[in-house]
Design a protein around this motif. Sequence first.
Motif, PDB file in Angstrom:
ATOM      1  N   PRO A   9      -5.155 -40.627   4.933  1.00  0.00           N
ATOM      2  CA  PRO A   9      -5.877 -40.788   6.333  1.00  0.00           C
ATOM      3  C   PRO A   9      -4.211 -40.540   7.102  1.00  0.00           C
ATOM      4  O   PRO A   9      -3.926 -39.017   7.668  1.00  0.00           O
ATOM      5  N   GLU A  21     -20.483 -38.188   3.685  1.00  0.00           N
ATOM      6  CA  GLU A  21     -18.786 -37.912   4.868  1.00  0.00           C
ATOM      7  C   GLU A  21     -18.455 -36.922   5.526  1.00  0.00           C
ATOM      8  O   GLU A  21     -18.378 -35.930   5.355  1.00  0.00           O
ATOM      9  N   THR A  47     -17.414 -44.338  -4.954  1.00  0.00           N
ATOM     10  CA  THR A  47     -16.885 -44.782  -5.921  1.00  0.00           C
ATOM     11  C   THR A  47     -17.880 -44.170  -6.590  1.00  0.00           C
ATOM     12  O   THR A  47     -18.753 -44.208  -6.811  1.00  0.00           O
ATOM     13  N   LYS A  85      -9.895 -45.249  -2.942  1.00  0.00           N
ATOM     14  CA  LYS A  85     -10.174 -46.258  -2.027  1.00  0.00           C
ATOM     15  C   LYS A  85      -9.558 -45.922  -0.708  1.00  0.00           C
ATOM     16  O   LYS A  85     -10.058 -46.271   0.153  1.00  0.00           O
ATOM     17  N   GLY A 111     -11.084 -42.908   1.659  1.00  0.00           N
ATOM     18  CA  GLY A 111     -12.548 -43.510   2.084  1.00  0.00           C
ATOM     19  C   GLY A 111     -13.407 -43.128   0.744  1.00  0.00           C
ATOM     20  O   GLY A 111     -14.888 -42.874   1.073  1.00  0.00           O
ATOM     21  N   SER A 112     -13.055 -42.435  -0.330  1.00  0.00           N
ATOM     22  CA  SER A 112     -14.052 -41.513  -1.823  1.00  0.00           C
ATOM     23  C   SER A 112     -15.202 -42.395  -2.074  1.00  0.00           C
ATOM     24  O   SER A 112     -14.804 -43.945  -2.467  1.00  0.00           O
TER      25      SER A 112
END
Length: 143
Positions: free
Chosen positions: A78, A113, A27, A21, A24-25
Motif C-alpha cells: 500500500p 477487489e 488467500t 497479505k 490485501g490479496s
Amino acid sequence: KGVTVRRCKPDECALVLRIWKAAGSMTSVTDTVEVLSGLIKLTNTALLVAEHQNKLVGTVIAAWDGWRGNMYRLAVLPAYRKRGIGRLLVNEAENFLVSKGAQRIGGLVSSEEPLAVSFWDALADDGFRRDSTFVRYTKSIEQ
C-alpha cells in the motif's frame, strides 16, 4: 523511480507471502513457501518482484501454459502504490510471456477487489480489456 523488476529468489518466498497479505490479496491453498519455491523453478513461469532500495515492494506471477499467458497475484505494498510499480510489473510480466510465445495474455483479478479491478481497467490504453464472456470455476484440492 529506482524500482527494478527481477525474478524472485528462493529465500524471498516467505517475503512474497507477506507482501500478498499486506497488500490485501485473497488467500489461497497455494500460499505456501513450498509451493512458491517450486513455482520459481519452472521455466514457463516467472514470479517477478519489484524492488525499491533493496526492499521488495510488489509481485506478479506470469505463467505460460503453451496456449496463453496469464498473470496472477499482482500486488504492491500500500505505501508504494500510485507510483507506476504495478504497471511496471505488468509490463515485465508481459515481456516474459511474449518471449515464451504468448499471443494472448490475461490477468486474473478478483471482482471483489475494487482497487485491483480499477487498476486493470486503467490498462485499457495498453490493450487490456475486461472480458465478461467467461465465468471461472475453481476447485481447491486440500492436502
